[in-house]
Design a protein around this motif. Structure first.
Motif, PDB file in Angstrom:
ATOM      1  N   SER A 127       5.164  16.685 -17.070  1.00 27.75           N
ATOM      2  CA  SER A 127       5.617  15.409 -17.620  1.00 27.75           C
ATOM      3  C   SER A 127       6.860  14.869 -16.892  1.00 27.75           C
ATOM      4  O   SER A 127       6.930  13.668 -16.632  1.00 27.75           O
ATOM      5  N   PRO A 128       7.830  15.738 -16.535  1.00 26.56           N
ATOM      6  CA  PRO A 128       8.986  15.205 -15.798  1.00 26.56           C
ATOM      7  C   PRO A 128       8.606  14.570 -14.457  1.00 26.56           C
ATOM      8  O   PRO A 128       9.194  13.567 -14.053  1.00 26.56           O
ATOM      9  N   MET A 129       7.619  15.131 -13.771  1.00 18.86           N
ATOM     10  CA  MET A 129       7.213  14.557 -12.488  1.00 18.86           C
ATOM     11  C   MET A 129       6.529  13.207 -12.690  1.00 18.86           C
ATOM     12  O   MET A 129       6.701  12.291 -11.884  1.00 18.86           O
ATOM     13  N   GLU A 130       5.778  13.081 -13.758  1.00 20.98           N
ATOM     14  CA  GLU A 130       5.159  11.792 -14.068  1.00 20.98           C
ATOM     15  C   GLU A 130       6.235  10.739 -14.340  1.00 20.98           C
ATOM     16  O   GLU A 130       6.153   9.616 -13.848  1.00 20.98           O
ATOM     17  N   TRP A 131       7.250  11.109 -15.119  1.00 20.77           N
ATOM     18  CA  TRP A 131       8.345  10.186 -15.408  1.00 20.77           C
ATOM     19  C   TRP A 131       9.131   9.848 -14.156  1.00 20.77           C
ATOM     20  O   TRP A 131       9.557   8.712 -13.968  1.00 20.77           O
ATOM     21  N   LEU A 132       9.325  10.841 -13.299  1.00 25.42           N
ATOM     22  CA  LEU A 132      10.024  10.600 -12.042  1.00 25.42           C
ATOM     23  C   LEU A 132       9.263   9.576 -11.196  1.00 25.42           C
ATOM     24  O   LEU A 132       9.857   8.667 -10.614  1.00 25.42           O
ATOM     25  N   GLY A 133       7.946   9.699 -11.138  1.00 20.29           N
ATOM     26  CA  GLY A 133       7.128   8.728 -10.403  1.00 20.29           C
ATOM     27  C   GLY A 133       7.258   7.330 -10.974  1.00 20.29           C
ATOM     28  O   GLY A 133       7.367   6.341 -10.236  1.00 20.29           O
ATOM     29  N   ALA A 134       7.272   7.229 -12.311  1.00 20.13           N
ATOM     30  CA  ALA A 134       7.412   5.917 -12.951  1.00 20.13           C
ATOM     31  C   ALA A 134       8.789   5.320 -12.665  1.00 20.13           C
ATOM     32  O   ALA A 134       8.913   4.130 -12.353  1.00 20.13           O
ATOM     33  N   LEU A 139       0.825  -1.204   0.000  1.00 16.71           N
ATOM     34  CA  LEU A 139       0.000   0.000   0.000  1.00 16.71           C
ATOM     35  C   LEU A 139       0.863   1.260   0.000  1.00 16.71           C
ATOM     36  O   LEU A 139       0.573   2.215  -0.722  1.00 16.71           O
ATOM     37  N   SER A 140       1.946   1.257   0.767  1.00 19.66           N
ATOM     38  CA  SER A 140       2.815   2.432   0.796  1.00 19.66           C
ATOM     39  C   SER A 140       3.491   2.657  -0.556  1.00 19.66           C
ATOM     40  O   SER A 140       3.625   3.803  -0.998  1.00 19.66           O
ATOM     41  N   THR A 141       3.877   1.595  -1.239  1.00 19.65           N
ATOM     42  CA  THR A 141       4.466   1.730  -2.570  1.00 19.65           C
ATOM     43  C   THR A 141       3.441   2.309  -3.541  1.00 19.65           C
ATOM     44  O   THR A 141       3.736   3.227  -4.308  1.00 19.65           O
ATOM     45  N   PHE A 142       2.234   1.797  -3.504  1.00 17.18           N
ATOM     46  CA  PHE A 142       1.164   2.265  -4.391  1.00 17.18           C
ATOM     47  C   PHE A 142       0.854   3.738  -4.145  1.00 17.18           C
ATOM     48  O   PHE A 142       0.722   4.519  -5.087  1.00 17.18           O
ATOM     49  N   VAL A 143       0.757   4.133  -2.881  1.00 16.78           N
ATOM     50  CA  VAL A 143       0.440   5.531  -2.543  1.00 16.78           C
ATOM     51  C   VAL A 143       1.573   6.455  -3.001  1.00 16.78           C
ATOM     52  O   VAL A 143       1.307   7.536  -3.537  1.00 16.78           O
ATOM     53  N   LEU A 144       2.826   6.054  -2.794  1.00 19.81           N
ATOM     54  CA  LEU A 144       3.954   6.882  -3.214  1.00 19.81           C
ATOM     55  C   LEU A 144       3.926   7.115  -4.720  1.00 19.81           C
ATOM     56  O   LEU A 144       4.071   8.246  -5.183  1.00 19.81           O
ATOM     57  N   VAL A 145       3.748   6.058  -5.483  1.00 18.48           N
ATOM     58  CA  VAL A 145       3.723   6.180  -6.940  1.00 18.48           C
ATOM     59  C   VAL A 145       2.504   6.974  -7.385  1.00 18.48           C
ATOM     60  O   VAL A 145       2.605   7.870  -8.238  1.00 18.48           O
ATOM     61  N   LEU A 146       1.352   6.668  -6.819  1.00 19.22           N
ATOM     62  CA  LEU A 146       0.126   7.377  -7.193  1.00 19.22           C
ATOM     63  C   LEU A 146       0.233   8.862  -6.879  1.00 19.22           C
ATOM     64  O   LEU A 146      -0.171   9.708  -7.687  1.00 19.22           O
TER      65      LEU A 146
END
Length: 93
Positions: A43-50, A24-31
């Motif tokens: 877009s850079p923040m989206e890529w950083l999350g991925a 759950l913590s991994t999912f919340v961090l990425v989400l």
């Protein structure tokens, strides 16, 4: 005559609640990272999350391998479970 197979028993211990909390913590961090990137149209923040998501998955997989214990014989596993957790096998008739 067939050769004897090498058998190895692995013990990986984690509670159900601990496993759920980690996932759950991994999912919340990425989400949160990707979601904030979408919200801010970044877009850079989206890529950083991925990228963070894949790095977390790789790090957790590498860590999981190092935490497992291997036993060559069932008795070694039974002795370990008894000494560490007090688990005793129950023989049913």
């Amino acid at each position: 005559m067939m050769g004897k197979k090498d058998v190895c028993f692995y013990l990986v211990a984690q509670s159900a609640i601990g496993g759920i909390a980690v996932n759950l913590s991994t999912f919340v961090l990425v989400l949160a990272t990707i979601g904030i990137g979408v919200w801010l149209d970044s877009s850079p923040m989206e890529w950083l999350g991925a990228i963070m998501f894949w790095m977390l998955l790789i790090a957790r997989a590498a860590n999981r391998k190092s935490n497992k214990k291997a036993f060559d014989h069932p008795q070694e596993l039974a002795d370990y479970l008894y000494s560490k957790y007090g688990v005793i096998a129950k023989v049913e008739d």
